[in-house]
Design a protein around this motif. Structure first.
Motif, PDB file in Angstrom:
ATOM      1  N   VAL A 291       0.855  -1.185   0.000  1.00 49.99           N
ATOM      2  CA  VAL A 291       0.000   0.000   0.000  1.00 49.99           C
ATOM      3  C   VAL A 291       0.892   1.236   0.000  1.00 49.99           C
ATOM      4  O   VAL A 291       1.759   1.377   0.869  1.00 49.99           O
ATOM      5  N   ILE A 292       0.700   2.086  -0.984  1.00 52.11           N
ATOM      6  CA  ILE A 292       1.395   3.379  -1.014  1.00 52.11           C
ATOM      7  C   ILE A 292       0.386   4.458  -0.666  1.00 52.11           C
ATOM      8  O   ILE A 292      -0.643   4.590  -1.339  1.00 52.11           O
ATOM      9  N   ILE A 293       0.665   5.203   0.382  1.00 47.58           N
ATOM     10  CA  ILE A 293      -0.173   6.345   0.762  1.00 47.58           C
ATOM     11  C   ILE A 293       0.585   7.602   0.367  1.00 47.58           C
ATOM     12  O   ILE A 293       1.603   7.947   0.979  1.00 47.58           O
ATOM     13  N   LEU A 294       0.113   8.239  -0.677  1.00 43.61           N
ATOM     14  CA  LEU A 294       0.749   9.443  -1.186  1.00 43.61           C
ATOM     15  C   LEU A 294       0.064  10.648  -0.553  1.00 43.61           C
ATOM     16  O   LEU A 294      -1.122  10.893  -0.786  1.00 43.61           O
ATOM     17  N   GLU A 295       0.797  11.373   0.261  1.00 42.06           N
ATOM     18  CA  GLU A 295       0.237  12.500   1.005  1.00 42.06           C
ATOM     19  C   GLU A 295       0.432  13.804   0.235  1.00 42.06           C
ATOM     20  O   GLU A 295       1.555  14.186  -0.096  1.00 42.06           O
ATOM     21  N   GLU A 296      -0.664  14.462  -0.033  1.00 45.88           N
ATOM     22  CA  GLU A 296      -0.642  15.725  -0.770  1.00 45.88           C
ATOM     23  C   GLU A 296       0.129  16.799  -0.010  1.00 45.88           C
ATOM     24  O   GLU A 296      -0.208  17.134   1.133  1.00 45.88           O
ATOM     25  N   SER A 297       1.191  17.331  -0.640  1.00 48.71           N
ATOM     26  CA  SER A 297       1.916  18.529  -0.180  1.00 48.71           C
ATOM     27  C   SER A 297       2.419  18.443   1.259  1.00 48.71           C
ATOM     28  O   SER A 297       2.537  19.474   1.926  1.00 48.71           O
ATOM     29  N   LEU A 298       2.722  17.253   1.738  1.00 45.59           N
ATOM     30  CA  LEU A 298       3.151  17.105   3.124  1.00 45.59           C
ATOM     31  C   LEU A 298       4.670  16.998   3.167  1.00 45.59           C
ATOM     32  O   LEU A 298       5.236  15.919   3.342  1.00 45.59           O
ATOM     33  N   GLY A 299       5.356  18.139   2.999  1.00 48.60           N
ATOM     34  CA  GLY A 299       6.802  18.144   2.953  1.00 48.60           C
ATOM     35  C   GLY A 299       7.438  18.192   4.323  1.00 48.60           C
ATOM     36  O   GLY A 299       6.770  18.254   5.368  1.00 48.60           O
ATOM     37  N   THR A 331      11.175  14.614  -6.589  1.00 49.06           N
ATOM     38  CA  THR A 331      11.765  14.925  -7.896  1.00 49.06           C
ATOM     39  C   THR A 331      11.190  16.197  -8.498  1.00 49.06           C
ATOM     40  O   THR A 331      11.751  16.740  -9.453  1.00 49.06           O
ATOM     41  N   GLY A 332      10.053  16.675  -7.969  1.00 52.63           N
ATOM     42  CA  GLY A 332       9.424  17.854  -8.550  1.00 52.63           C
ATOM     43  C   GLY A 332       8.496  18.535  -7.577  1.00 52.63           C
ATOM     44  O   GLY A 332       8.495  18.224  -6.375  1.00 52.63           O
ATOM     45  N   ILE A 333       7.680  19.432  -8.094  1.00 52.91           N
ATOM     46  CA  ILE A 333       6.831  20.251  -7.233  1.00 52.91           C
ATOM     47  C   ILE A 333       5.357  20.104  -7.560  1.00 52.91           C
ATOM     48  O   ILE A 333       4.541  20.918  -7.125  1.00 52.91           O
ATOM     49  N   ARG A 334       4.998  19.081  -8.320  1.00 55.24           N
ATOM     50  CA  ARG A 334       3.603  18.827  -8.649  1.00 55.24           C
ATOM     51  C   ARG A 334       3.248  17.394  -8.273  1.00 55.24           C
ATOM     52  O   ARG A 334       4.111  16.519  -8.225  1.00 55.24           O
ATOM     53  N   ASP A 507       3.950  13.599  -1.940  1.00 55.58           N
ATOM     54  CA  ASP A 507       4.185  13.768  -3.378  1.00 55.58           C
ATOM     55  C   ASP A 507       5.177  14.902  -3.616  1.00 55.58           C
ATOM     56  O   ASP A 507       6.020  14.846  -4.499  1.00 55.58           O
ATOM     57  N   HIS A 508       5.106  15.938  -2.780  1.00 51.40           N
ATOM     58  CA  HIS A 508       6.017  17.080  -2.845  1.00 51.40           C
ATOM     59  C   HIS A 508       5.731  17.938  -1.621  1.00 51.40           C
ATOM     60  O   HIS A 508       4.808  17.661  -0.855  1.00 51.40           O
ATOM     61  N   HIS A 524      12.692  18.552   0.236  1.00 47.89           N
ATOM     62  CA  HIS A 524      12.874  17.586   1.311  1.00 47.89           C
ATOM     63  C   HIS A 524      11.493  17.109   1.785  1.00 47.89           C
ATOM     64  O   HIS A 524      10.628  17.923   2.114  1.00 47.89           O
ATOM     65  N   ILE A 525      11.276  15.813   1.802  1.00 49.28           N
ATOM     66  CA  ILE A 525       9.969  15.255   2.172  1.00 49.28           C
ATOM     67  C   ILE A 525      10.154  14.103   3.150  1.00 49.28           C
ATOM     68  O   ILE A 525      11.216  13.476   3.206  1.00 49.28           O
ATOM     69  N   PRO A 526       9.102  13.798   3.928  1.00 45.48           N
ATOM     70  CA  PRO A 526       9.168  12.629   4.812  1.00 45.48           C
ATOM     71  C   PRO A 526       8.771  11.356   4.077  1.00 45.48           C
ATOM     72  O   PRO A 526       8.066  11.401   3.061  1.00 45.48           O
ATOM     73  N   GLY A 527       9.227  10.241   4.604  1.00 42.25           N
ATOM     74  CA  GLY A 527       8.821   8.955   4.073  1.00 42.25           C
ATOM     75  C   GLY A 527       9.061   7.877   5.111  1.00 42.25           C
ATOM     76  O   GLY A 527      10.051   7.929   5.850  1.00 42.25           O
ATOM     77  N   VAL A 528       8.145   6.921   5.185  1.00 38.66           N
ATOM     78  CA  VAL A 528       8.312   5.822   6.134  1.00 38.66           C
ATOM     79  C   VAL A 528       7.720   4.556   5.531  1.00 38.66           C
ATOM     80  O   VAL A 528       6.660   4.593   4.893  1.00 38.66           O
ATOM     81  N   ILE A 529       8.426   3.447   5.694  1.00 37.44           N
ATOM     82  CA  ILE A 529       7.943   2.124   5.284  1.00 37.44           C
ATOM     83  C   ILE A 529       7.704   1.315   6.548  1.00 37.44           C
ATOM     84  O   ILE A 529       8.602   1.195   7.398  1.00 37.44           O
TER      85      ILE A 529
END
Length: 655
Positions: A291-299, A331-334, A507-508, A524-529
């Motif tokens: 499951v990938i949870i892509l969080e909108e604009s949560l940098g 990788t980007g801002i969108r 996502d960005h 710079h963004i957060p990420g956790v598995i």
């Protein structure tokens, strides 16, 4: 009054007749396609949807054709120019009708060959008339003859009808004053028909991607619209990233496949030069759900431990349960850039995201495609409208079996401008995972949040606001984090937890700004598995969103062929690549450790040292070696090379 209205409407008879006849003609062809593909269409959608959505798409194309003469009408609305208007409009509409008919007549053969309506390939192959005509004659001779005869008869009939109507309308005297009064209403109706929706964005082909069958989705629009949209997208497909260097395609491929983390990989396919076999580091009897949870604009801006404000306490807690990325970069801002990198592992580019570009709507790699081949059910869940940013079309054409969006949420807790709330999204995700667990069906899910999006709407009373007024980005982030925390409290107590691997990643960041060539801190963004048997672990090396897909597959126990160039960060026998790349406007950035290199379109190279604590870029006196410059240029150019050659894909016939 009625007589004057009727007389004023005389000038618009060509518009009315063209509109009605075109919609009837396109609907009849769509009926023909239903006869050809009825089983496939009915398996994907119901008949009313098929025809009603089709008519809606047809109105868009017909509207574009009628808009040109309508905008010229004020210049010709007089007794002196009435005959000119009649003649021009009839000839124009006869031409447009012939174009649409030609495209529809050409469609059956194209459908049988490419499993899609005519698209970019249609006009690309016009450069090779000998080969195309030979192919049509050998494989589709019947369709070619029927199409030719139909088109000939129609054009001949249109010539007679146009001549008769021209004589008839020129003999009538229109009421030009009433025609003036009718004109703005007709133009507004036409423009609304073209836009087709009151949502944030006008309808596009992705708006009609309502099934998981890409071919059926293509049938919902018409072929003129499909080809016109593909042609429009060409302007975004220029050799965008070749401006960064003069390397040959062969040299680019040689460099990017020689990275240290790929040193043991073999690349067996000449036609798909980045495809290699990645063995999983986790050997499992049954691979995990993903499951990938892509969080909108949560940098990282909002994550205290990453140097931001304390708006995400639940996310901070989740890092105690899994692999936490301390130096992960977007990788980007969108959003489409985040999707492109996380789901496809694709490198950034100056061009529009591959989520939108025509050559990547089919046969473009996604992690869903890999997992679907492994027997997983693959789905995308979004609280908003899935046609936004062309997501539905891209996903349905590249491995996603099910697409769930705003219309699929019953009695949502809250609906804002961008769709249902994150709590509704996670409730749906929890339900879907529970159902899949009961069916013992391996599942891949991409869930994309939307509450943290301007105008930052979320349910009242769910959080204690960080500030006033309520609808600010900081409060929206806190709500998004609250919804995420609620979900994982449930998930950790659920039966599917031990069988499922989760990735939570942004996502960005939110609005990116700064006076640097690339404002690196805003990437710079957060990420956790976490999930299943994943133990707490901190990844301190620099990592990119493109590293996530190969790492997830490996941890889940899925060994597969991949075209991705990211690193499997679960491998302990290979040192971390310790690099990230990003695109900001026309500038390409390469962060390696603390060294930050920026390439600009004038082929200049700018070197900095990045101070993470102070989020500052300082000029570097360290000279760049030609080999390092070449390496960075190759990665900057790679996205254009792989996209243009259409080789970022794993062909079906692999061992």
């Amino acid at each position: 009054m009625l007589k004057a209205l009727k007389s004023g409407a005389t000038s618009y008879y060509p518009v009315f007749m063209f509109t009605v006849s075109s919609l009837i003609m396109l609907s009849l062809f769509r009926l023909g396609y239903f006869i050809l593909f009825d089983e496939r269409i009915l398996a994907a959608t119901d008949l009313p949807n098929y025809f009603l959505l089709g008519i809606r798409a047809d109105i868009i194309q017909v509207g574009y054709f009628t808009l040109i003469p309508l905008l010229l009408f004020p210049l010709l609305n007089s007794s002196r120019f009435h005959h000119t208007w009649v003649r021009f409009s009839l000839l124009w509409f006869a031409f447009c009708f012939s174009v649409m008919l030609f495209m529809e007549v050409s469609t059956p053969a194209f459908l049988l060959q490419y499993d899609s309506r005519p698209n970019r390939l249609f006009f690309e192959y016009l450069l090779y008339p000998k080969e195309v005509i030979g192919t049509l004659w050998q494989g589709f001779r019947g369709w070619l003859l029927i199409g030719g005869i139909t088109l000939t008869i129609t054009i001949y009939s249109l010539t007679i009808v146009t001549k008769h109507l021209s004589h008839h309308l020129r003999a009538r005297t229109p009421h030009h004053g009433v025609a003036w009064l009718l004109w703005p209403f007709i133009v507004v109706i036409t423009l609304f028909g073209i836009r087709s929706t009151l949502a944030h964005r006008p309808a596009n082909p992705a708006f009609f991607a309502v099934t998981s069958d890409a071919m059926v989705n293509s049938l919902l629009i018409n072929s003129s619209y499909s080809v016109a949209y593909a042609a429009y997208n060409l302007k975004h497909e220029a050799k965008a990233n070749r401006v960064y260097g003069d390397l040959s395609d062969e040299k680019v491929i040689q460099i990017i496949t020689s990275e240290p983390h790929l040193q043991h990989a073999q690349f067996p396919l000449k036609d798909y030069p980045t495809v290699h076999f990645q063995p999983a580091t986790s050997q499992r009897e049954q691979p995990l759900n993903i499951v990938i949870i892509l969080e909108e604009s949560l940098g990282a801006t909002f994550v205290e431990s990453l140097g931001g404000i304390a708006a995400t306490p639940n996310l901070e807690q989740l890092k105690q349960h899994g692999w936490w990325f301390e130096n992960l970069y977007a990788t980007g801002i969108r959003s489409v850039r985040g999707i492109e990198a996380v789901v496809s592992g694709f490198l950034p580019s100056r061009a529009r995201s591959t989520v939108k570009l025509s050559n990547s709507q089919r046969y473009f790699y996604t992690i869903a495609d890999t997992l679907k081949r492994e027997g997983y059910h693959t789905e995308f869940i979004y609280g908003g409208e899935a046609h936004f940013d062309n997501m539905a079309a891209f996903f349905s054409g590249n491995g996603f079996s099910t697409i769930i969006d705003q219309d699929d949420f019953e009695n949502p807790l809250f609906v804002g401008s961008w769709g249902v709330s994150d709590q509704d999204l996670f409730k749906k995700l929890h339900e879907r995972l529970n159902a899949a667990e009961q069916r013992h069906e391996p599942t891949f899910t991409l869930a994309f949040s939307s509450s943290n999006h301007e105008p930052f709407e979320f349910p009242d009373g769910e959080i204690g606001p960080l500030e006033q007024p309520q609808h600010t980005v900081n409060n929206a982030v806190k709500y998004a984090d609250h919804a995420l925390g609620e979900f994982f409290s449930q998930a950790m107590q659920s039966n599917y937890w031990q069988n499922t691997l989760f990735l939570v990643v942004a996502d960005h960041d939110t609005r990116v700004y700064g006076d640097e060539l690339i404002p690196l801190s805003k990437f710079h963004i957060p990420g956790v598995i976490l999930g299943a048997d994943i133990s707490p672990h901190k990844i301190t090396a620099v990592a990119s969103q493109i590293d996530l897909a190969p790492t997830l597959l490996s941890l889940a126990g899925v060994s597969a062929y991949l075209p991705t160039l990211g690193q499997d960060l679960s491998r302990s026998d290979i040192a971390p690549a310790n690099r990230a790349m990003m695109q900001f406007g026309d500038n390409f950035g390469w962060l390696e450790g603390k060294d930050f290199t920026v390439l600009t379109t004038d082929k200049e190279t700018h070197e900095f040292v990045y101070d993470r604590a102070k989020k500052r870029q300082l000029p570097s006196n360290k000279p760049l070696s030609p080999k390092r410059i070449e390496r960075i240029q190759a990665h900057a150019m790679a996205s254009s090379v792989l996209y243009e050659k259409r080789v970022y894909y794993v062909p079906k016939a692999m061992p």
